[in-house]
Design a protein around this motif. Structure first.
Motif, PDB file in Angstrom:
ATOM      1  N   ALA A 219       0.813  -1.229   0.000  1.00 18.21           N
ATOM      2  CA  ALA A 219       0.000   0.000   0.000  1.00 18.21           C
ATOM      3  C   ALA A 219       0.841   1.271   0.000  1.00 18.21           C
ATOM      4  CB  ALA A 219      -0.922   0.006   1.216  1.00 18.21           C
ATOM      5  N   GLU A 220       2.148   1.141   0.227  1.00 21.31           N
ATOM      6  CA  GLU A 220       2.995   2.340   0.312  1.00 21.31           C
ATOM      7  C   GLU A 220       2.991   3.094  -1.015  1.00 21.31           C
ATOM      8  OE1 GLU A 220       7.497   3.493   1.779  1.00 21.31           O
ATOM      9  OE2 GLU A 220       7.100   1.504   0.973  1.00 21.31           O
ATOM     10  N   PRO A 221       2.571   4.371  -1.017  1.00 23.74           N
ATOM     11  CA  PRO A 221       2.513   5.131  -2.273  1.00 23.74           C
ATOM     12  C   PRO A 221       3.902   5.406  -2.836  1.00 23.74           C
ATOM     13  CG  PRO A 221       1.186   6.165  -0.547  1.00 23.74           C
ATOM     14  CD  PRO A 221       2.038   5.141   0.115  1.00 23.74           C
ATOM     15  N   ARG A 222       3.946   5.737  -4.124  1.00 23.23           N
ATOM     16  CA  ARG A 222       5.213   5.997  -4.801  1.00 23.23           C
ATOM     17  C   ARG A 222       5.466   7.491  -5.014  1.00 23.23           C
ATOM     18  NH1 ARG A 222       7.749   1.578  -6.872  1.00 23.23           N
ATOM     19  NH2 ARG A 222       6.600  -0.380  -6.806  1.00 23.23           N
ATOM     20  N   GLU A 223       4.421   8.280  -5.212  1.00 23.62           N
ATOM     21  CA  GLU A 223       4.632   9.721  -5.389  1.00 23.62           C
ATOM     22  C   GLU A 223       4.829  10.387  -4.036  1.00 23.62           C
ATOM     23  OE1 GLU A 223       1.704  11.748  -7.619  1.00 23.62           O
ATOM     24  OE2 GLU A 223       2.256  10.805  -9.518  1.00 23.62           O
ATOM     25  N   LEU A 224       5.723  11.366  -3.999  1.00 19.62           N
ATOM     26  CA  LEU A 224       6.104  11.981  -2.740  1.00 19.62           C
ATOM     27  C   LEU A 224       4.919  12.569  -1.986  1.00 19.62           C
ATOM     28  CD1 LEU A 224       8.239  12.884  -0.733  1.00 19.62           C
ATOM     29  CD2 LEU A 224       8.632  14.907  -2.130  1.00 19.62           C
ATOM     30  N   TRP A 230       0.534   9.495   3.587  1.00 18.46           N
ATOM     31  CA  TRP A 230       0.400   8.120   4.087  1.00 18.46           C
ATOM     32  C   TRP A 230       1.260   7.901   5.323  1.00 18.46           C
ATOM     33  CZ3 TRP A 230       3.646   3.600   4.024  1.00 18.46           C
ATOM     34  CH2 TRP A 230       2.956   2.385   4.173  1.00 18.46           C
ATOM     35  N   HIS A 231       2.517   8.285   5.258  1.00 18.07           N
ATOM     36  CA  HIS A 231       3.419   8.042   6.388  1.00 18.07           C
ATOM     37  C   HIS A 231       3.012   8.827   7.637  1.00 18.07           C
ATOM     38  CE1 HIS A 231       6.486   5.251   5.137  1.00 18.07           C
ATOM     39  NE2 HIS A 231       6.622   5.870   3.986  1.00 18.07           N
ATOM     40  N   THR A 232       2.531  10.024   7.479  1.00 16.78           N
ATOM     41  CA  THR A 232       2.147  10.811   8.652  1.00 16.78           C
ATOM     42  C   THR A 232       0.897  10.252   9.325  1.00 16.78           C
ATOM     43  OG1 THR A 232       0.999  12.389   7.208  1.00 16.78           O
ATOM     44  CG2 THR A 232       3.236  12.948   7.894  1.00 16.78           C
ATOM     45  N   ARG A 233       0.203   9.336   8.660  1.00 16.26           N
ATOM     46  CA  ARG A 233      -0.968   8.689   9.269  1.00 16.26           C
ATOM     47  C   ARG A 233      -0.650   7.305   9.828  1.00 16.26           C
ATOM     48  NH1 ARG A 233      -3.275   9.464   4.244  1.00 16.26           N
ATOM     49  NH2 ARG A 233      -4.031   7.302   4.246  1.00 16.26           N
ATOM     50  N   ARG A 234       0.578   6.825   9.630  1.00 13.51           N
ATOM     51  CA  ARG A 234       0.922   5.482  10.101  1.00 13.51           C
ATOM     52  C   ARG A 234       1.087   5.453  11.620  1.00 13.51           C
ATOM     53  NH1 ARG A 234       5.811   3.197   8.289  1.00 13.51           N
ATOM     54  NH2 ARG A 234       4.925   1.178   8.865  1.00 13.51           N
ATOM     55  N   ARG A 235       0.634   4.341  12.224  1.00 14.02           N
ATOM     56  CA  ARG A 235       0.745   4.179  13.672  1.00 14.02           C
ATOM     57  C   ARG A 235       2.204   4.275  14.120  1.00 14.02           C
ATOM     58  NH1 ARG A 235      -0.449  -0.923  15.526  1.00 14.02           N
ATOM     59  NH2 ARG A 235      -0.699  -0.151  17.651  1.00 14.02           N
ATOM     60  N   LEU A 265       5.855  20.081   5.369  1.00 12.82           N
ATOM     61  CA  LEU A 265       5.341  19.004   4.527  1.00 12.82           C
ATOM     62  C   LEU A 265       4.544  19.554   3.339  1.00 12.82           C
ATOM     63  CD1 LEU A 265       4.265  16.416   7.244  1.00 12.82           C
ATOM     64  CD2 LEU A 265       6.351  16.444   5.857  1.00 12.82           C
ATOM     65  N   ALA A 266       3.764  20.611   3.593  1.00  9.73           N
ATOM     66  CA  ALA A 266       3.007  21.222   2.493  1.00  9.73           C
ATOM     67  C   ALA A 266       3.957  21.841   1.473  1.00  9.73           C
ATOM     68  CB  ALA A 266       2.048  22.278   3.045  1.00  9.73           C
ATOM     69  N   ALA A 267       5.015  22.500   1.955  1.00 13.48           N
ATOM     70  CA  ALA A 267       5.980  23.119   1.046  1.00 13.48           C
ATOM     71  C   ALA A 267       6.752  22.061   0.258  1.00 13.48           C
ATOM     72  CB  ALA A 267       6.948  23.990   1.842  1.00 13.48           C
ATOM     73  N   LEU A 268       7.084  20.953   0.910  1.00 13.20           N
ATOM     74  CA  LEU A 268       7.805  19.877   0.239  1.00 13.20           C
ATOM     75  C   LEU A 268       6.929  19.234  -0.842  1.00 13.20           C
ATOM     76  CD1 LEU A 268      10.403  18.200   0.146  1.00 13.20           C
ATOM     77  CD2 LEU A 268       9.392  16.686   1.874  1.00 13.20           C
ATOM     78  N   ALA A 269       5.656  19.052  -0.538  1.00  8.93           N
ATOM     79  CA  ALA A 269       4.735  18.484  -1.531  1.00  8.93           C
ATOM     80  C   ALA A 269       4.602  19.405  -2.732  1.00  8.93           C
ATOM     81  CB  ALA A 269       3.375  18.230  -0.887  1.00  8.93           C
ATOM     82  N   LEU A 270       4.605  20.711  -2.492  1.00  5.42           N
ATOM     83  CA  LEU A 270       4.511  21.661  -3.596  1.00  5.42           C
ATOM     84  C   LEU A 270       5.788  21.655  -4.435  1.00  5.42           C
ATOM     85  CD1 LEU A 270       2.593  23.839  -4.755  1.00  5.42           C
ATOM     86  CD2 LEU A 270       3.821  25.519  -3.364  1.00  5.42           C
ATOM     87  N   LEU A 271       6.929  21.510  -3.773  1.00  5.85           N
ATOM     88  CA  LEU A 271       8.215  21.516  -4.467  1.00  5.85           C
ATOM     89  C   LEU A 271       8.428  20.263  -5.306  1.00  5.85           C
ATOM     90  CD1 LEU A 271      11.175  22.673  -4.836  1.00  5.85           C
ATOM     91  CD2 LEU A 271      11.766  21.229  -2.867  1.00  5.85           C
ATOM     92  N   ALA A 272       8.120  19.102  -4.739  1.00  8.96           N
ATOM     93  CA  ALA A 272       8.507  17.847  -5.402  1.00  8.96           C
ATOM     94  C   ALA A 272       7.456  16.759  -5.240  1.00  8.96           C
ATOM     95  CB  ALA A 272       9.831  17.357  -4.823  1.00  8.96           C
ATOM     96  N   GLY A 273       6.199  17.151  -5.084  1.00  9.72           N
ATOM     97  CA  GLY A 273       5.155  16.177  -4.789  1.00  9.72           C
ATOM     98  C   GLY A 273       4.920  15.135  -5.858  1.00  9.72           C
ATOM     99  N   ASP A 274       5.255  15.448  -7.118  1.00  9.18           N
ATOM    100  CA  ASP A 274       5.009  14.486  -8.191  1.00  9.18           C
ATOM    101  C   ASP A 274       6.212  13.586  -8.456  1.00  9.18           C
ATOM    102  OD1 ASP A 274       6.637  16.447  -9.161  1.00  9.18           O
ATOM    103  OD2 ASP A 274       5.610  16.672 -11.083  1.00  9.18           O
ATOM    104  N   ARG A 275       7.258  13.705  -7.642  1.00  9.01           N
ATOM    105  CA  ARG A 275       8.474  12.932  -7.866  1.00  9.01           C
ATOM    106  C   ARG A 275       8.346  11.528  -7.289  1.00  9.01           C
ATOM    107  NH1 ARG A 275      12.289  17.102  -8.221  1.00  9.01           N
ATOM    108  NH2 ARG A 275      13.960  15.615  -8.668  1.00  9.01           N
ATOM    109  N   ARG A 276       9.036  10.584  -7.943  1.00  8.56           N
ATOM    110  CA  ARG A 276       9.100   9.210  -7.454  1.00  8.56           C
ATOM    111  C   ARG A 276      10.558   8.798  -7.339  1.00  8.56           C
ATOM    112  NH1 ARG A 276       4.584   5.437 -10.344  1.00  8.56           N
ATOM    113  NH2 ARG A 276       2.836   6.897 -10.360  1.00  8.56           N
TER     114      ARG A 276
END
Length: 380
Positions: A219-224, A230-235, A265-276
């Motif tokens: 289930a681990e996603p590939r796009e940043l 996903w990771h910030t919601r993991r137990r 995290l929001a800034a990082l997603a904006l910078l490189a959110g579509d990267r794998r």
């Protein structure tokens, strides 16, 4: 403090992902480095601002950002605190520690804690935590107990979340012989059946843990941007942050995890959110863009810490364990004793080591070691 369940402790896994929260997208998302700057300022404003500094990429980044922000704002420098270990060569990061500290010009406030068997899973530092709180997650949380004590009344900054947010992608298709060999070994490990992966568990429990682990890996996603959410919601990560916050609060300090700050995290997603599959080195270089000394983000070997936590106290305990204290519905005591008859023992049984040691050594005021056994060096 969030706590692991008996299933978590028996299996050595911490699985589960919370549903996505319903929260608005932050407005006016800043540059990632500026967002980190804002995150560390809260700690710098509450001195002493102690940084858990290993010399790895994540802690080096946090320390460098904090030093830059402190000097710009006229605040006291952060206090880097570092563990150094004897008999654990794969955990040695002293060369990078010296390089980063030298580049930042902060050696005068650097504090070094030295450990031999001190940080063993059931060594003197872990025993203080076990007798106070029982078994918590992560099993190496006690590493931060002396650091939190040094942060008393102030703040504690760590690089928690870096392994999840900035790294950890499944590797892209192998291009070299070295990478192909890595993939073959990795595939062999992940294809192990329940009995091979969890030989100390009852068969039905091993199958349940095996299915859950494989499902979470798939289930681990590939796009940043999706990995961040996903990771910030993991137990696993949520429990780690809860434990660090509780540990700091016991010493009237505030725990801050800048790499998990919502603005960053929001800034990082904006910078490189579509990267794998972007490497941690490249991602950090894009975040920093030359604004910090090169030593902070230079590529380095990833340290390995099993040698720090699996030492003489653990070895003596598992060899003498009589099979009592384990939950027989989850654990096969005979299977666990056979497994523990060989050294080193599997890392997946670390929580059981602590749980069973505590069952055999219940809390008592006379048995609680004090912090006086920690060797502290202040660099000048």
């Amino acid at each position: 403090m969030l706590r692991p369940t008996p299933f978590d402790l028996a299996t050595g896994t911490l699985l589960g992902v919370a549903p996505p929260p319903r929260r608005p997208v932050p407005a006016g998302v800043p540059d990632p480095l500026d967002a980190l700057d804002a995150a560390v300022l809260a700690g710098l404003s509450r001195p002493p601002c102690v940084v858990s500094f290993s010399g790895g990429l994540d802690s080096s980044l946090i320390l460098a950002v904090a030093v830059r922000a402190a000097r710009r704002e006229g605040l006291p420098d952060p206090v880097p605190v570092t563990w150094r270990f004897t008999g654990a060569p794969r955990a040695d990061e002293s060369d990078w520690q010296e390089r980063v500290i030298g580049a930042l010009g902060i050696g005068g406030s650097w504090q070094i804690l030295r450990a031999d068997d001190d940080l063993d899973l059931v060594g003197p530092v872990a025993r203080r935590l076990l007798h106070r709180h029982g078994v918590v997650h992560p099993v190496n949380l006690h590493l931060h107990l002396p650091i939190a004590e040094l942060a008393t009344g102030g703040s504690l900054l760590t690089g928690a979340g870096g392994d999840q947010i900035l790294a950890g992608w499944r590797r892209p298709p192998a291009a070299s012989l070295h990478d192909r060999l890595w993939w073959l070994r990795h595939a062999a490990r992940t294809r192990q059946g329940p009995a091979a992966m969890f030989p100390w568990l009852r068969p039905t429990v091993a199958r349940e843990a095996h299915r859950a682990l494989r499902a979470e890996l798939r289930a681990e996603p590939r796009e940043l941007r999706h990995r961040i959410a996903w990771h910030t919601r993991r137990r696993d990560l949520r429990m780690t942050c809860s434990a660090l916050a509780a540990l700091a609060a016991e010493h009237q300090a505030t725990a801050i995890q800048p790499l998990l700050d919502e603005g960053f995290l929001a800034a990082l997603a904006l910078l490189a959110g579509d990267r794998r599959n972007i490497g941690r080195d490249r991602l950090l270089a894009e975040i920093v863009r030359g604004a910090l000394p090169a030593e902070v983000t230079a590529p380095r070997r990833k340290a390995r810490f099993l040698e720090v936590f699996f030492r003489t106290p653990t070895r003596e305990f598992v060899r003498s364990w009589d099979g009592s204290g384990a939950d027989p519905q989850l654990v096969d005591p005979d299977g666990l004793r056979r497994l523990w008859s060989h050294w080193p023992i599997p890392g997946g049984t670390a929580s059981l080591v602590q749980q069973l040691w505590l069952a055999a050594n219940p809390s008592g005021a006379a048995s609680r070691p004090t912090r006086s056994d920690i060797n502290l060096e202040v660099k000048s």
